[in-house]
Motif scaffolding. Sequence first.
Motif, PDB file in Angstrom:
ATOM      1  N   LEU A   1       1.354   4.102  -3.223  1.00  0.00           N
ATOM      2  CA  LEU A   1       1.194   5.537  -3.316  1.00  0.00           C
ATOM      3  C   LEU A   1       2.238   6.382  -3.752  1.00  0.00           C
ATOM      4  O   LEU A   1       2.289   7.418  -4.260  1.00  0.00           O
ATOM      5  CB  LEU A   1       0.731   5.874  -1.736  1.00  0.00           C
ATOM      6  CG  LEU A   1      -0.747   5.243  -1.538  1.00  0.00           C
ATOM      7  CD1 LEU A   1      -0.899   5.558   0.128  1.00  0.00           C
ATOM      8  CD2 LEU A   1      -1.832   6.024  -2.114  1.00  0.00           C
TER       9      LEU A   1
ATOM     10  N   SER B   1      -8.725   3.906  -1.115  1.00  0.00           N
ATOM     11  CA  SER B   1      -9.222   4.503  -0.132  1.00  0.00           C
ATOM     12  C   SER B   1      -8.553   5.910   0.556  1.00  0.00           C
ATOM     13  O   SER B   1      -8.987   6.682   0.720  1.00  0.00           O
ATOM     14  CB  SER B   1      -9.292   3.537   0.867  1.00  0.00           C
ATOM     15  OG  SER B   1     -10.327   2.324   0.288  1.00  0.00           O
ATOM     16  N   ALA B   2      -7.148   5.676   0.423  1.00  0.00           N
ATOM     17  CA  ALA B   2      -6.397   6.879   0.982  1.00  0.00           C
ATOM     18  C   ALA B   2      -6.478   7.824   0.000  1.00  0.00           C
ATOM     19  O   ALA B   2      -6.525   8.930   0.514  1.00  0.00           O
ATOM     20  CB  ALA B   2      -4.952   6.459   0.997  1.00  0.00           C
TER      21      ALA B   2
ATOM     22  N   TYR C   1      -4.368  -4.295  -1.115  1.00  0.00           N
ATOM     23  CA  TYR C   1      -3.500  -3.174  -0.910  1.00  0.00           C
ATOM     24  C   TYR C   1      -4.039  -2.124  -2.139  1.00  0.00           C
ATOM     25  O   TYR C   1      -3.870  -0.883  -1.709  1.00  0.00           O
ATOM     26  CB  TYR C   1      -1.991  -3.427  -1.180  1.00  0.00           C
ATOM     27  CG  TYR C   1      -1.693  -3.519  -2.825  1.00  0.00           C
ATOM     28  CD1 TYR C   1      -1.289  -2.467  -3.554  1.00  0.00           C
ATOM     29  CD2 TYR C   1      -1.727  -4.662  -3.445  1.00  0.00           C
ATOM     30  CE1 TYR C   1      -0.906  -2.778  -4.880  1.00  0.00           C
ATOM     31  CE2 TYR C   1      -1.327  -5.041  -4.716  1.00  0.00           C
ATOM     32  CZ  TYR C   1      -0.944  -3.997  -5.434  1.00  0.00           C
ATOM     33  OH  TYR C   1      -0.456  -3.831  -6.728  1.00  0.00           O
TER      34      TYR C   1
ATOM     35  N   THR D   1       0.885  -1.310  -0.005  1.00  0.00           N
ATOM     36  CA  THR D   1       0.077  -0.119   0.124  1.00  0.00           C
ATOM     37  C   THR D   1       0.913   1.242   0.010  1.00  0.00           C
ATOM     38  O   THR D   1       0.719   2.142  -0.690  1.00  0.00           O
ATOM     39  CB  THR D   1      -0.880   0.107   1.338  1.00  0.00           C
ATOM     40  OG1 THR D   1      -1.621  -1.219   1.342  1.00  0.00           O
ATOM     41  CG2 THR D   1      -1.955   1.065   1.103  1.00  0.00           C
ATOM     42  N   LYS D   2       1.937   1.155   0.712  1.00  0.00           N
ATOM     43  CA  LYS D   2       2.705   2.474   0.953  1.00  0.00           C
ATOM     44  C   LYS D   2       3.507   2.512  -0.251  1.00  0.00           C
ATOM     45  O   LYS D   2       3.600   3.779  -0.907  1.00  0.00           O
ATOM     46  CB  LYS D   2       3.771   2.171   2.230  1.00  0.00           C
ATOM     47  CG  LYS D   2       4.727   3.415   2.402  1.00  0.00           C
ATOM     48  CD  LYS D   2       5.711   3.146   3.517  1.00  0.00           C
ATOM     49  CE  LYS D   2       6.559   2.221   3.175  1.00  0.00           C
ATOM     50  NZ  LYS D   2       7.687   2.085   4.108  1.00  0.00           N
TER      51      LYS D   2
ATOM     52  N   THR E   1      -0.323  13.211  -4.693  1.00  0.00           N
ATOM     53  CA  THR E   1      -1.291  12.516  -4.184  1.00  0.00           C
ATOM     54  C   THR E   1      -2.475  13.683  -3.536  1.00  0.00           C
ATOM     55  O   THR E   1      -3.555  13.234  -3.571  1.00  0.00           O
ATOM     56  CB  THR E   1      -0.912  11.475  -3.211  1.00  0.00           C
ATOM     57  OG1 THR E   1      -0.042  10.582  -3.825  1.00  0.00           O
ATOM     58  CG2 THR E   1      -2.046  10.474  -2.920  1.00  0.00           C
TER      59      THR E   1
ATOM     60  N   ALA F   1      -9.944   9.629   0.678  1.00  0.00           N
ATOM     61  CA  ALA F   1      -9.961  10.173   1.848  1.00  0.00           C
ATOM     62  C   ALA F   1      -9.139  11.652   1.805  1.00  0.00           C
ATOM     63  O   ALA F   1      -9.907  12.625   2.119  1.00  0.00           O
ATOM     64  CB  ALA F   1      -9.170   9.526   2.787  1.00  0.00           C
ATOM     65  N   ILE F   2      -8.172  11.744   0.972  1.00  0.00           N
ATOM     66  CA  ILE F   2      -7.510  12.891   0.605  1.00  0.00           C
ATOM     67  C   ILE F   2      -8.465  14.026  -0.112  1.00  0.00           C
ATOM     68  O   ILE F   2      -8.561  15.052  -0.029  1.00  0.00           O
ATOM     69  CB  ILE F   2      -6.312  12.654  -0.026  1.00  0.00           C
ATOM     70  CG1 ILE F   2      -5.448  12.027   1.108  1.00  0.00           C
ATOM     71  CG2 ILE F   2      -5.535  14.054  -0.442  1.00  0.00           C
ATOM     72  CD1 ILE F   2      -4.207  11.627   0.379  1.00  0.00           C
TER      73      ILE F   2
ATOM     74  N   LEU G   1      -6.859  -0.386  -0.209  1.00  0.00           N
ATOM     75  CA  LEU G   1      -6.363   0.622   0.850  1.00  0.00           C
ATOM     76  C   LEU G   1      -5.791   1.757   0.020  1.00  0.00           C
ATOM     77  O   LEU G   1      -5.961   2.956   0.440  1.00  0.00           O
ATOM     78  CB  LEU G   1      -5.211   0.091   1.751  1.00  0.00           C
ATOM     79  CG  LEU G   1      -6.009  -1.202   2.447  1.00  0.00           C
ATOM     80  CD1 LEU G   1      -4.765  -1.793   3.382  1.00  0.00           C
ATOM     81  CD2 LEU G   1      -6.820  -0.668   3.672  1.00  0.00           C
ATOM     82  N   SER G   2      -4.998   1.751  -0.718  1.00  0.00           N
ATOM     83  CA  SER G   2      -4.472   2.810  -1.620  1.00  0.00           C
ATOM     84  C   SER G   2      -5.543   3.558  -2.264  1.00  0.00           C
ATOM     85  O   SER G   2      -5.370   4.897  -2.264  1.00  0.00           O
ATOM     86  CB  SER G   2      -3.406   2.031  -2.839  1.00  0.00           C
ATOM     87  OG  SER G   2      -3.107   3.310  -3.686  1.00  0.00           O
TER      88      SER G   2
END
Length: 264
Positions: free
Chosen positions: A23, A120-121, A114, A19-20, A37, A124-125, A117-118
């Motif tokens: 991104l 989704s991040a 992953y 995931t990290k 991002t 969220a931003i 989650l990516s």
Amino acid sequence: RPGSLTESLMNLTLLFNFTKQDLLDRYSGSMLGALWTLLLPLINILIFIVVFSKLMGAQLPGSSSTQSYSIYLIAGLLAWTAFANTVNRATRTFHDQSHLIRKIRVSLPHLPLYIVLSESAVFAISLSGFLVFMLATGNLPHRSIILLPFVFITQQILAYALGLLLAILNVFIRDIQEFVGVALQIGFWLTPILYVPDILPESFQTLLAYNPCYYFIRAYQSMFILNAPIDTGQLIILVILAHSLLAGAYLLFKRLEKDLRDFV
């Protein structure tokens, strides 16, 4: 069992690192790097606001607010982008990570997470910037916004389940990933994001009941601009559909797991 615990911890570590890295890799090599991002979603929101509110003067039917159509459009686009990107990228997961699958006994159903989650991040931003704009312009969302986390999680469960199912099929039928790209384009235009459902002929409006994407897109539009409670009946259908599809995808995986690892 110790072996199962070790494997679970390894899968969690891989999931976090993937995931990290996902991104970071989006804009690797650029001067601003991961800062894009944050910047790109905000720039896109600003463009939609300027083009539709200021230049075109577009308004939502029944609303006197000059920002109403922009809010309606962005609310749908943010949700659709997270959903579509998750499905599209998850479909290619087993092919993209085939080198890893051959070397490590990684849990295949966990691998597409992953991407969930990516995306989704990023959502969220983007949502944070959208909410700042709404508060700054005095466009307060409906109180049903408290259900936003539930709607988004359900939407992403649906996206993950569909992505996992398609990823399995994509191992055996390589045309699947091309089909998914086309299907998502068609799905975008069959979902009322750029237009309101009322402009459709009555027969087409009836067909919206068979489009699960309409359910979560309408939920976002209700809480952000339509100032109306979310249709709980549609949410219940969405929850049942998402979990049924997830169960079906997992059962298919268990049936084909050995073949998947041989063919990937």
